[in-house]
Scaffold this active site. Structure first.
Site, mmCIF file in Angstrom:
data_model
loop_
_atom_site.group_PDB
_atom_site.id
_atom_site.type_symbol
_atom_site.label_atom_id
_atom_site.label_comp_id
_atom_site.label_asym_id
_atom_site.label_seq_id
_atom_site.Cartn_x
_atom_site.Cartn_y
_atom_site.Cartn_z
ATOM 1 N N ARG A 118 52.279 -34.794 -13.304
ATOM 2 C CA ARG A 118 53.459 -34.077 -12.790
ATOM 3 C C ARG A 118 54.046 -34.876 -11.630
ATOM 4 O O ARG A 118 53.490 -35.893 -11.228
ATOM 5 C CB ARG A 118 53.077 -32.665 -12.331
ATOM 6 C CG ARG A 118 52.065 -32.671 -11.210
ATOM 7 C CD ARG A 118 51.766 -31.274 -10.656
ATOM 8 N NE ARG A 118 50.782 -31.355 -9.595
ATOM 9 C CZ ARG A 118 50.403 -30.352 -8.833
ATOM 10 N NH1 ARG A 118 50.921 -29.163 -9.018
ATOM 11 N NH2 ARG A 118 49.503 -30.508 -7.895
ATOM 12 N N GLU A 157 57.038 -29.555 -4.537
ATOM 13 C CA GLU A 157 56.581 -30.678 -3.720
ATOM 14 C C GLU A 157 57.230 -32.002 -4.143
ATOM 15 O O GLU A 157 56.547 -32.932 -4.592
ATOM 16 C CB GLU A 157 55.055 -30.791 -3.772
ATOM 17 C CG GLU A 157 54.377 -29.586 -3.150
ATOM 18 C CD GLU A 157 52.869 -29.723 -2.992
ATOM 19 O OE1 GLU A 157 52.254 -30.496 -3.748
ATOM 20 O OE2 GLU A 157 52.310 -29.038 -2.126
ATOM 21 N N GLU A 313 52.577 -21.625 0.314
ATOM 22 C CA GLU A 313 51.328 -21.877 -0.415
ATOM 23 C C GLU A 313 50.193 -22.051 0.574
ATOM 24 O O GLU A 313 50.309 -22.833 1.531
ATOM 25 C CB GLU A 313 51.409 -23.166 -1.237
ATOM 26 C CG GLU A 313 51.967 -23.024 -2.613
ATOM 27 C CD GLU A 313 51.801 -24.318 -3.418
ATOM 28 O OE1 GLU A 313 50.731 -24.948 -3.340
ATOM 29 O OE2 GLU A 313 52.769 -24.694 -4.083
ATOM 30 N N HIS A 364 40.164 -24.300 -8.267
ATOM 31 C CA HIS A 364 40.871 -24.033 -7.006
ATOM 32 C C HIS A 364 40.719 -22.554 -6.665
ATOM 33 O O HIS A 364 40.670 -21.708 -7.548
ATOM 34 C CB HIS A 364 42.349 -24.387 -7.183
ATOM 35 C CG HIS A 364 43.102 -24.525 -5.893
ATOM 36 N ND1 HIS A 364 43.495 -23.442 -5.148
ATOM 37 C CD2 HIS A 364 43.536 -25.623 -5.226
ATOM 38 C CE1 HIS A 364 44.148 -23.882 -4.064
ATOM 39 N NE2 HIS A 364 44.182 -25.199 -4.090
#
Ligand code: GLA
Length: 696
Positions: A118, A157, A313, A364
């Site tokens: 990504r 991002e 986040e 995560h």
């Protein structure tokens, strides 16, 4: 054409949300029903949706399947969650990478990358921009008026550089516009050095060597992201002009000038992933993580200092990408979220709601783990915080209003990284900014961390550590700030080069020479084992007394029109000035010629605060590792968040200012016992606020 009115980000409740990726689960029966129950149970009132959904929204070129998103949007609305809806440009579908190879990024080595993971599209590619515009138009038309929609979340991002021919050719065009002639470029870039004189624009192909061009490349890449953002925003503005737009920035990221990008969007959001408890040990106590997190919050908020921001986040527990990522200890989650709120965030969102079953981020931290349960350790902590956020809605409308700023400038950081000077190993730019920020943090003095383009007139004190590169106008604005009564502190490595990295001729600190009243002649670099004493001169006007060790960098300067407050007391430059001050108009400019250690910054900060008439918030200083951060409402209500970032308890004397514990209404507290990693919220209505927040 009518001016576009920028929509404001004004949520009516603190946002408590999470990245929600329901498309990963849409073939698992019943799971969305469970999600709705768990979202409610966790007291989440928001989600960010669709960040990486492109392949599920447009499985083939021009073939759209929005039905699943329609259903989710409606369900979330009915379930009480507002949606921050993402544009999906952070990850491109495979069919697109196949059909348009130009959208795949090219590395510095000139090789085109594979489709990959990504965040790897070309920033310039017209084909990619066109595809992004198309999907954004579809999203805006379909959901722009949806009652659940709270804000747009551009991409994810934004990051990295692409070195393809499209990018390089656009760079040359950007340079032509900036310099107009090759002569001007050669002069500005000092390219005659090592025979790099350009005789054709097409020769500008490689970026190694020429400092000024490397700086320009970073400015150009920032510009490409800005135009990419404008392309993303156009359909969103067209079909949903009332919906504010943000994008998630990353803490410490340095490839783009975030302050420039901040101008493109309506409100600032950032992703904060401090490794809580992961940096323990003698070299770095735990509370440093709290200190650095506060610094980054203050840096992001200062990009739009009059606007609320969003901590968009953070992890509910651990990350999966650090080498060691301990669990957050009890209390720490609440404390780090309240830290965000204390610095102007309108809530907190987590990455992510439900653990992915496979691939990169399956381990995560999440709100709902693979066990799918709500009777875990983490879930109730989140749910309790959500309940607190509901009660904390009155904090909306207030903001930190600092009187003190530490400048930390992206472009200056780039320049210092390129510096190639005798002290290059000692620069540590961000660390130096944090060193100057720390004594204020320890006194509960509210801070901004703006770049050098800031409106200095907002502040009483401006500290400019290592401001090596002065952009056009900065010196004049600093002079005007001092003239009108501001206190300026500059340090070694300030005022050496202009915006294209050309040294100022005639003596450093160049255009600041008159304001500081000094001329810098040389800089000495000290190896790690060597220090040089700095001794305050008797009876100096700041009442500094003591001797402190200078480390790393010692400038040898001449006081032209400045007073000398301290001198070196060692080496062949013994007796030369080490700290100076010069009064101009109503204000004062101080210069620290060396990196002075020991408790110097502590002593110096106390002295200039006194000079500025700013009192610490709660006595001086707070216990080490404890901070108090404030927000001020237009009606004078003051919010104080008192946080202990230590593994050990602390006691804080609140004095008799009448602070009320917000969670035990009516209770006036003058002493707070803070167990490890805890946080308390206080209000003090109507009273004047000490500690540096402006009341007007
Ligand atoms: C970033 C990204 C998220 C996720 C998290 C993991 O912030 O935006 O998509 O990868 O990191 O920490």
């Amino acid at each position: 054409m009518m001016d576009q009115i920028t929509p404001l980000f004004r949520p009516t409740a603190l946002i408590h949300g999470a990245d929600y990726n329901p498309e990963q689960w849409r073939h698992v029966p019943g799971i969305w029903d469970t999600d709705m129950r768990l979202l409610k149970g966790a007291n989440l009132n928001g989600v960010t949706l669709g960040i990486f959904s492109w392949a599920e929204l447009e499985p083939a070129e021009g073939v759209y399947q929005f039905e699943w998103m329609d259903e989710i949007m409606d369900r979330l609305h009915a379930n009480g969650q507002r949606v921050i809806l993402a544009t999906p440009s952070g990850a491109k579908p495979n069919w697109m990478a196949e059909k348009f190879p130009e959208i795949r990024r090219v590395g510095e080595d000139g090789r085109r990358r594979l489709q990959g993971l990504r965040h790897n599209h070309c920033l310039t590619s017209p084909a990619y921009r066109e595809n992004v515009s198309r999907i954004n138009t579809q999203l805006a038309m379909r959901y722009g008026q949806h009652p659940a929609l709270l804000a747009w979340h551009l991409s994810n991002e934004y990051g990295g550089y692409c070195y393809c021919e499209l990018c390089k050719s656009a760079f040359r065009e950007w340079l032509k516009e900036k310099y107009v002639t090759l002569d001007a470029l050669n002069d500005a870039c000092w390219s005659r050095f090592w025979s790099h004189t350009y005789t054709d624009w097409n020769q500008i192909d490689r970026l190694d060597g020429i400092h000024a061009l490397r700086l320009d490349w970073k400015r150009f890449m920032t510009h490409q992201v800005a135009t990419f953002i404008r392309n993303e925003m156009a359909p969103l503005r067209q079909y949903a002009p009332h919906v504010p737009i943000t994008t998630n920035f990353m803490g410490a990221y340095d490839l783009y000038d975030y302050n420039a990008l901040a101008k493109e969007i309506d409100f600032i959001s950032w992703d904060s992933y401090p490794v809580w408890h992961g940096q323990g040990g003698e070299q770095c106590p735990h509370w440093h993580t709290g200190l650095w997190s506060t610094f980054y919050h203050d840096q992001f908020r200062a990009m739009k200092p009059d606007e609320p921001m969003l901590l968009i986040e953070t992890t509910p527990s651990q990350v999966n990408w650090a080498q060691v990522s301990p669990l957050k200890r009890p209390g720490m989650h609440r404390t780090c979220c309240l830290l965000g709120v204390s610095r102007g965030s309108q809530g907190v969102c987590y990455f992510q709601f439900r653990s992915s079953r496979g691939s990169s981020e399956k381990y995560h931290g999440t709100v709902v783990s693979h066990d799918g349960r709500d009777d875990t350790r983490v879930f109730p902590e989140i749910s309790e915080l959500g309940a607190l956020f509901e009660k904390l809605a009155p904090v909306l409308g207030s903001l930190p209003r600092p009187q003190v700023a530490v400048i930390c400038d992206h472009q200056n950081r780039w320049d210092l990284e390129e510096m190639q000077s005798p002290v290059q190993g000692a620069v540590n730019y961000i660390g130096t900014c944090v060193d100057h920020y720390t004594p204020f943090w320890q006194r509960g003095i509210s801070m901004d961390v703006p770049d050098q383009s800031a409106d200095f007139s907002r502040y009483r004190i401006v500290i400019a550590p290592e401001l090596h590169m002065l952009l056009p106008g900065t010196a004049e604005r600093l002079a005007a700030f001092v003239e009108k009564g501001g206190i300026l502190v500059t340090t070694y490595l300030t005022g050496y080069v202009n915006e294209t990295d050309l040294c100022f001729l005639g003596g450093f600190p160049g255009p600041l020479r008159e304001l500081l009243g000094i001329r810098i002649e040389e800089m000495d670099a000290l190896p790690g084992f060597r220090t040089v004493p700095v001794r305050a001169s008797a009876g100096n006007p700041l009442n500094l007394t003591g001797t402190w060790p200078a480390r790393d960098i010692c400038e040898l300067i001449h006081a032209e029109s400045a007073e000398v407050l301290a001198t070196y007391d060692g080496e062949f430059y013994s007796g030369m000035p080490a700290i100076t001050r010069k009064k101009s108009g109503l204000g004062t400019a101080y210069h620290l010629c060396a990196r002075i250690g020991g408790d110097f910054l502590e002593t110096f900060t106390a002295a200039i605060l006194k000079d500025a008439g700013i009192a610490p918030l709660l006595g001086e200083p707070l216990p080490v590792g404890v901070t108090a951060q404030t927000r001020l409402a237009p009606d004078g209500t003051q919010w104080m968040f008192l946080m202990n970032f230590n593994e050990t308890p602390a006691t804080v004397d609140l004095g008799d200012a009448g602070w009320r514990n917000y969670e035990s209404p009516g209770e006036v507290v003058n002493r707070a016992e803070l167990p490890p990693f805890t946080s308390f919220i206080f209000t003090s209505c109507g009273d004047p606020l000490p500690g540096g927040d402006l009341t007007t």
